[in-house]
Design an enzyme around this catalytic site. Structure first.
Site, PDB file in Angstrom:
ATOM      1  N   ALA A 218       0.832  -1.210   0.000  1.00  0.00           N
ATOM      2  CA  ALA A 218       0.000   0.000   0.000  1.00  0.00           C
ATOM      3  C   ALA A 218       0.864   1.256   0.000  1.00  0.00           C
ATOM      4  O   ALA A 218       0.552   2.246  -0.676  1.00  0.00           O
ATOM      5  CB  ALA A 218      -0.940  -0.009   1.200  1.00  0.00           C
ATOM      6  N   GLU A 219       1.959   1.250   0.760  1.00  0.00           N
ATOM      7  CA  GLU A 219       2.832   2.422   0.808  1.00  0.00           C
ATOM      8  C   GLU A 219       3.568   2.614  -0.512  1.00  0.00           C
ATOM      9  O   GLU A 219       3.773   3.758  -0.950  1.00  0.00           O
ATOM     10  CB  GLU A 219       3.820   2.259   1.967  1.00  0.00           C
ATOM     11  CG  GLU A 219       3.146   2.373   3.332  1.00  0.00           C
ATOM     12  CD  GLU A 219       3.990   1.817   4.461  1.00  0.00           C
ATOM     13  OE1 GLU A 219       3.591   1.994   5.627  1.00  0.00           O
ATOM     14  OE2 GLU A 219       5.039   1.176   4.181  1.00  0.00           O
ATOM     15  N   ASP A 341       8.172  -5.095  12.068  1.00  0.00           N
ATOM     16  CA  ASP A 341       9.273  -4.523  12.849  1.00  0.00           C
ATOM     17  C   ASP A 341      10.426  -5.515  12.960  1.00  0.00           C
ATOM     18  O   ASP A 341      11.599  -5.132  12.903  1.00  0.00           O
ATOM     19  CB  ASP A 341       8.783  -4.138  14.245  1.00  0.00           C
ATOM     20  CG  ASP A 341       7.637  -3.141  14.212  1.00  0.00           C
ATOM     21  OD1 ASP A 341       7.590  -2.324  13.270  1.00  0.00           O
ATOM     22  OD2 ASP A 341       6.778  -3.185  15.112  1.00  0.00           O
TER      23      ASP A 341
END
Length: 580
Positions: A218-219, A341
């Site tokens: 999406a980014e 992360d």
């Protein structure tokens, strides 16, 4: 030819090489809160479940969880981020202290620490509540203090490690990285070695020249479809970046610049394939990402681009233009909170240690995949990453996954000699499904080695009927052996695994079911041999029988049935749950 064991040793050497490497993490830190509840009725006022809180846990989130993962993997992580002077901020400090992160957060009076609160019942997230205002901007004094802390934390890491620190930027749009902070980081890029950028809006970071960016699909879509974005600083370099003056024995002082903005021009053509509709559709996201790696590198100025695709793994590209594909183990989204992360932390440490890109990509994917075994914020521990690379026997070769009874005896003896605890389970495993995978994953967490005993075809027919098994034992064994959580697979001909239990003498014997361990037929034998008996619950609406019934229904009717099959236990193919 390089063997699997040799490759694993090479990867393990990379993990060892990054021990103690200094990493400065800057960005949006938050607190993750998990509330586990029971619900057995609806309230009278509305068709809503009544929840009884049973357990509450908190964990570092966002940039803070990236710092925790870096520390857990063996790096020396220092976190610089604004944190509210509130209860959530205090809990976040405790999380960082427990993880061994150097807490260089800056307390901001009047600012709330961002919190993501998840409320669960029966392993399902019912609601997520977010605290924290995206428009809660840092005051001038807060920015000044944050800039001073950035300078001192950078110098601190350099002095302790004797080398330029690695920089990780986590920009999630929560206000921790206003224009002056971004300008300082771009201007002082040369203070750092490897620079990793994880940002919701990558266009704001033109001019940083990061080593690696890790956008989600999406980014990446947002970046490549943007027609121009207001950026916080000119690209090369900022004309008035914050000037930090360091003097011996003095606290850094910062001269605030006039913030300069510019419009970053778009590339001449809008890339085809990246549209908002493809983010959640059945489009081949990996193929689309692969075809646009060069454009993403051009727009970000990064050496390496890793487009993460959640359950589909990642697509990674570097200066050589050769795309690399990695794969993930599909799990519910609620199990993967923070897995990105872990991916970012391992990728950054590997590149900082000088590992080639294929090695860094594999370690990053392995770190993310090894953390998604259950609920909670994902953290990959160095020991778990090394364990996921595979165990080797005394001659340095990988211990075989599929073994006969004699081979199993020798392997168990070797594991005992090396001090490993053994977990044992058994079943038919005819049509492997999500319930099986979760069950085996949970079983593996109960010890160091997981042995799975599989009923032979004749044994399955005696237990299930003449039309079973659907898959022959060779196929069932091959699929089980391919699971990362399974160490050894052995076939047995009897209806009961008692003889194998006598041989293995497991530390823990695991069965699927919602009944107490005392009801497991093998429990007296296991306890007589000095082991424990554990039962693990089911994934609702997951069972081999239900899957087979659906397939047969489709074959008869030419389409899927309008309603689901009757609910059955997910791990048991028999009413007693004795044979998954």
């Amino acid at each position: 030819m390089v063997t699997g064991a040799e490759e694993d040793r090479r990867l393990a050497d990379v993990v060892e090489s990054w021990l103690g490497r200094g990493v400065l993490v800057v960005g949006d830190a938050m607190l993750d809160e998990w509330r586990f509840a029971d619900s057995d009725r609806l309230c009278r006022e509305a068709p809503a479940p009544v929840l009884t809180l049973r357990r509450r846990i908190t964990a570092a989130g966002g940039a803070a969880n990236t710092a925790v993962n870096l520390s857990a993997l063996g790096g020396r992580a220092s976190l610089v981020a604004p944190v509210g002077a509130d209860v959530a901020g205090d809990e976040l400090h405790d999380c960082l202290d427990r993880a061994g992160v150097w807490d260089r957060t800056v307390s901001q009076t009047g600012r709330r620490t961002p919190v993501k609160r998840r409320i669960l019942a029966a392993d399902q997230i019912l609601v997520r509540e977010d605290e924290g205002d995206r428009d809660d901007r840092l005051c001038d004094d807060g920015v000044q203090r944050l800039l001073g802390t950035l300078a001192s934390a950078t110098e601190e890491l350099r002095e302790v490690t004797g080398q330029p620190p690695t920089l990780v930027i986590c920009d999630y749009g929560l206000g921790a990285l206003p224009e002056p902070i971004r300008a300082w980081l771009v201007e002082h890029r040369d203070l750092f070695g490897t620079v990793a950028l994880d940002a919701h809006d990558l266009a704001y970071w033109r001019g940083l020249a990061p080593t690696v960016v890790t956008p989600s699909f999406a980014e990446a879509t947002r970046l490549l479809n943007s027609s121009g974005t207001t950026a916080a600083a000119p690209a090369d370099p900022p004309a008035e970046a914050p000037a930090v003056r360091l003097a011996a024995g003095q606290t850094p002082t910062v001269e605030m610049p006039t913030v300069v903005t510019e419009v970053v021009p778009p590339l001449p053509e809008r890339p085809r394939g990246f549209t908002e509709s493809t983010v959640h559709s059945g489009t081949d996201r990996a193929g689309v990402a692969r075809s646009h790696l060069a454009e993403i590198r051009e727009r970000t100025g990064a050496d390496v681009v890793a487009v993460t695709l959640d359950t589909d793994g990642a697509v990674v590209g570097g200066p050589d233009g050769e795309p690399r594909r990695s794969h993930a183990t599909p799990v519910p989204a609620s199990y993967a909170v923070g897995a990105g992360d872990a991916y970012l932390a391992a990728m950054t440490l590997a590149l900082a240690a000088g590992a080639p890109l294929p090695t860094a990509a594999r370690l990053a994917q392995l770190a993310a995949t090894s953390t998604v075994a259950g609920m909670g914020t994902c953290v990959c521990v160095r020991e778990d990453l090394l364990a996921a690379l595979g165990s080797t026997d005394g001659d340095g070769e990988r211990a075989p996954a599929v073994v006969d009874h004699g081979g199993l005896d020798a392997l168990i003896a070797r594991h005992r000699r090396d001090g490993r605890s053994v977990v044992f389970t058994n079943g038919c495993f005819d049509v492997l499904h999500r319930g099986h995978v979760r069950y085996l994953d949970q079983a593996r967490q109960l010890g160091d080695v997981l042995v799975v005993a599989v009923n032979s075809d004749d044994s399955v027919r005696r237990l299930k009927g003449a039309d079973r098994p659907v898959n022959p034992v060779e196929d069932r064994v091959a699929v089980l052996a391919a699971l990362a959580c399974v160490d050894h697979v052995v076939v047995f001909e009897e209806d009961s695994p008692a003889a194998l239990i006598e041989t293995v003498r497991p530390d823990v014997y695991v069965k699927g079911g919602d009944y107490p361990p005392e009801m497991v037929p093998e429990a007296p034998l296991v306890r007589r041999l000095g082991g424990q008996v554990r039962t693990l619950g089911y994934v609702p609406d997951r069972s081999t029988s239900a899957i087979i019934d659906r397939i047969r229904s489709q074959t008869v009717n030419g389409r899927a049935p309008a309603t689901s099959d009757a609910q059955e236990p997910s791990l048991a193919d028999s009413p007693t749950g004795s044979t998954p």
